[in-house]
Design a protein around this motif. Structure first.
Motif, PDB file in Angstrom:
ATOM      1  N   UNK A  75     -41.014 -51.378 -81.214  1.00 16.10           N
ATOM      2  CA  UNK A  75     -41.400 -51.921 -82.524  1.00 16.10           C
ATOM      3  C   UNK A  75     -42.840 -52.428 -82.494  1.00 16.10           C
ATOM      4  N   UNK A  76     -43.222 -53.053 -81.396  1.00 18.69           N
ATOM      5  CA  UNK A  76     -44.595 -53.543 -81.272  1.00 18.69           C
ATOM      6  C   UNK A  76     -45.593 -52.396 -81.269  1.00 18.69           C
ATOM      7  N   UNK A 105     -36.759 -52.996 -74.753  1.00 17.77           N
ATOM      8  CA  UNK A 105     -37.222 -51.675 -75.190  1.00 17.77           C
ATOM      9  C   UNK A 105     -37.379 -51.620 -76.707  1.00 17.77           C
ATOM     10  N   UNK A 106     -36.402 -52.153 -77.421  1.00 17.73           N
ATOM     11  CA  UNK A 106     -36.468 -52.152 -78.887  1.00 17.73           C
ATOM     12  C   UNK A 106     -37.692 -52.943 -79.366  1.00 17.73           C
ATOM     13  N   UNK A 150     -50.667 -47.365 -70.459  1.00 16.61           N
ATOM     14  CA  UNK A 150     -50.209 -48.721 -70.145  1.00 16.61           C
ATOM     15  C   UNK A 150     -49.145 -49.212 -71.124  1.00 16.61           C
ATOM     16  N   UNK A 151     -49.226 -48.731 -72.372  1.00 21.44           N
ATOM     17  CA  UNK A 151     -48.212 -49.121 -73.362  1.00 21.44           C
ATOM     18  C   UNK A 151     -46.841 -48.586 -72.968  1.00 21.44           C
ATOM     19  N   UNK A 162     -51.322 -53.833 -75.722  1.00 22.89           N
ATOM     20  CA  UNK A 162     -50.133 -54.469 -76.298  1.00 22.89           C
ATOM     21  C   UNK A 162     -49.934 -55.864 -75.718  1.00 22.89           C
ATOM     22  N   UNK A 163     -50.814 -56.787 -76.091  1.00 20.67           N
ATOM     23  CA  UNK A 163     -50.784 -58.132 -75.515  1.00 20.67           C
ATOM     24  C   UNK A 163     -49.517 -58.895 -75.892  1.00 20.67           C
ATOM     25  N   UNK A 164     -48.992 -58.656 -77.084  1.00 21.47           N
ATOM     26  CA  UNK A 164     -47.780 -59.361 -77.505  1.00 21.47           C
ATOM     27  C   UNK A 164     -46.606 -59.032 -76.584  1.00 21.47           C
TER      28      UNK A 164
END
Length: 212
Positions: free
Chosen positions: A99-100, A94-95, A58-59, A111-113
């Protein structure tokens, strides 16, 4: 409920395949996005059974999804096309997403953020598309314009997603007994969205010729 959701997703994908030859360029991009969603769900299910963790799937899918949506909006928003603003937004996303994954939330957790960032971006682009559409086509009959429906579905789904992911960590910590309810609401929102997409494809031929 998840099985029912997958049936609806497959149905929407099947209808989109059936209509693919008569779709315009932007609608074809949106269609490929649906196919990628189906592939993601399949790979996530396999990864969940084999590795007991499908968060990496999912990420990575989140990054791919963001690119597809930016390219789609680049094709339907008139002021985006000349300077390919959608492609620039895709690159920025994408960047930030990488980074996240690398420095903040990691590959093996939700990756909720980035999901919240996606929601804000998609809602913003949808609203901007609506504004440009009304400005350029004052007499447009909305029920005859398929991209209006696609953008409306996107804004509907991601508005709910924005609320759900924004509260996810809080609910998970403070009210863990409600997590299943939150997950169920998200699945229901997905089912409604993909059902609506399938309807747009079904009625696509009747929408053409009136508001191009």
């Amino acid at each position: 409920m998840l099985y029912f959701y997958e049936v609806i997703l497959l149905f929407a994908a099947g209808v989109s395949v059936y209509r693919y030859k008569i779709l315009d360029h932007a609608a074809r991009i949106f269609t490929v996005y649906i196919w990628v969603s189906v592939l993601c769900e399949l790979v996530a299910r396999i990864a969940g059974r084999v590795y007991h963790n499908n968060m990496p799937v999912y990420a990575i899918y989140g990054l791919v999804e963001f690119v597809f949506m930016c390219v789609y909006f680049n094709n339907i928003i008139d002021v985006f096309r000349p300077k390919n603003i959608g492609y620039h937004l895709a690159g920025i996303g994408l960047v930030l997403g990488v980074c996240n994954i690398v420095y903040v939330q990691g590959l093996f957790r939700l990756n909720t953020y980035f999901l919240i960032f996606e929601a804000i971006s998609f809602i913003g682009m949808s609203l901007f598309f609506f504004a440009r559409m009304f400005l350029l086509y004052g007499q447009l009959r909305l029920y005859k314009y398929h991209h209006f429906w696609f953008a409306a579905i996107i804004s509907f789904f991601w508005s709910l997603t924005f609320i759900q992911w924004g509260l996810y960590e809080y609910i998970n910590v403070k009210y863990p007994s409600y997590v299943d309810m939150d997950n169920a609401a998200r699945v229901i929102a997905s089912m409604v969205s993909y059902t609506a997409m399938a309807c747009v494809y079904i009625f696509y031929p009747k929408m053409q010729g009136s508001n191009d």
